[in-house]
Design an enzyme around this catalytic site. Structure first.
Site, mmCIF file in Angstrom:
data_model
loop_
_atom_site.group_PDB
_atom_site.id
_atom_site.type_symbol
_atom_site.label_atom_id
_atom_site.label_comp_id
_atom_site.label_asym_id
_atom_site.label_seq_id
_atom_site.Cartn_x
_atom_site.Cartn_y
_atom_site.Cartn_z
ATOM 1 N N TYR A 152 0.847 -1.207 0.000
ATOM 2 C CA TYR A 152 0.000 0.000 0.000
ATOM 3 C C TYR A 152 0.880 1.253 0.000
ATOM 4 C CZ TYR A 152 -3.233 3.670 1.232
ATOM 5 O OH TYR A 152 -3.949 4.845 1.217
ATOM 6 N N GLU A 188 -14.722 4.907 4.424
ATOM 7 C CA GLU A 188 -14.872 3.442 4.325
ATOM 8 C C GLU A 188 -13.517 2.747 4.197
ATOM 9 O OE1 GLU A 188 -17.658 2.357 1.218
ATOM 10 O OE2 GLU A 188 -19.160 3.754 1.959
#
Ligand code: NDP
Ligand code: 8X3
Length: 252
Positions: A152, A188
């Site tokens: 990531y 989210e």
């Protein structure tokens, strides 16, 4: 600011939806892209009294779908002034030797390749018009490593350096490129990272006042609204409850 066309990826939630709300003023045109149609339809219902909205149910990992979406935009949306490359995700927080390789591939395909496709297909029009602005959403994870950040963070480091290299290529044009590196923000994002485990997601923000999607939209708006001769290269921001830690040492 009114009278501009915005292409916002990842508009179905979080930062992207907040950017859509922030730019939904009379005269602007918004192209809102994401995979999930339902939240996009709701957002269009909410915003279309103020602004003109075109929805795209689009997976940015699909190169041909991105190309087709860009070339077949309705006439009034054709000249994109601002591309907000926001679609992205983290999957998992496992150490590199235990991670699911499929998760790594999804992050690379979305955060790197999806952003490349959107950029490559929209940039020629900006250069031809000699105006436009690309705002790329990176992360503090691009600069500051943490356990489990592995791919990531790597994808977000790509976004940061790609943004700078784009501006280097664009010198001599009036096309602007900016990169934002937000820290922890409640959206989210953690639900997605922890694959629907909301208990784990909530723990990320427990006891803090994290950044909000609206904070990021404010930052994007400020960047976009600078005079045309000002290019904001990079902004890093964190909530007041987040900062750096000491370097880790193994004493076992
Ligand atoms: P959200 O999960 O709320 O939003 C992510 C958005 O990306 C959704 O709209 C999702 O839509 C979209 N998306 C994901 N994959 C794809 C795909 N393949 N094609 C098209 N759209 C896609 O998270 P955030 O708003 O927080 O995240 C936005 C960006 O900000 C991401 O790039 C993230 O990495 C980055 N970021 C987030 C931080 C945070 O702490 N929240 C901090 C720093 C950076 P859909 O599922 O409908 O496709
Ligand atoms: C999202 C922030 O710290 O979870 O990019 O990587 S972090």
């Amino acid at each position: 600011m009114a009278g501009k066309t915005f292409f916002i990826t990842g508009a179905s939630s979080g930062f992207g939806a907040a950017c859509a709300r922030s730019f939904a003023v009379a005269g602007n045109r918004l192209i809102l892209a994401a995979r999930r149609e339902e939240p996009l339809l709701k957002l269009r219902d909410e915003l279309s009294q103020n602004t003109t909205v075109h929805l795209l149910t689009l997976d940015v990992r699909d190169r041909e779908a991105v190309r087709h979406a860009v070339v077949s935009l309705p006439d009034q949306f054709h000249e994109i002034d601002v591309l907000i490359n926001n679609a992205g995700l983290a999957l998992g927080l496992e150490p590199a030797h235990q991670v699911d390789l499929d998760d790594w591939e999804v992050m690379v395909d979305t955060n790197i390749k999806g952003l490349m496709y959107c950029t490559r297909f929209m940039l020629p029009g900006m250069v031809a018009r000699n105006r436009g602005h690309i705002v790329n959403i990176s992360s503090t994870a691009a600069s500051w490593p943490y356990p489990g950040g592995n791919v990531y963070g790597g994808t977000k480091a790509f976004v940061l350096q790609f943004s700078r290299n784009l501006r280097a290529d664009l010198l001599g044009t009036k096309v602007r490129v900016s990169c934002i590196q937000p820290g922890m923000a409640e959206t989210e994002f953690s639900e997605v990272r922890f694959k629907g485990n909301s208990g784990q997601a909530e723990k990320v923000y427990a006891g803090t006042e994290p950044l909000t999607a609206a904070d990021i939209a404010d930052t994007v708006k400020w960047i976009v609204e600078r005079p045309a001769h000002v290019n904001i290269n990079n902004i890093e921001l964190m909530c007041i409850d987040q900062s750096w830690g000491h370097l880790a040492v193994d004493r076992s």
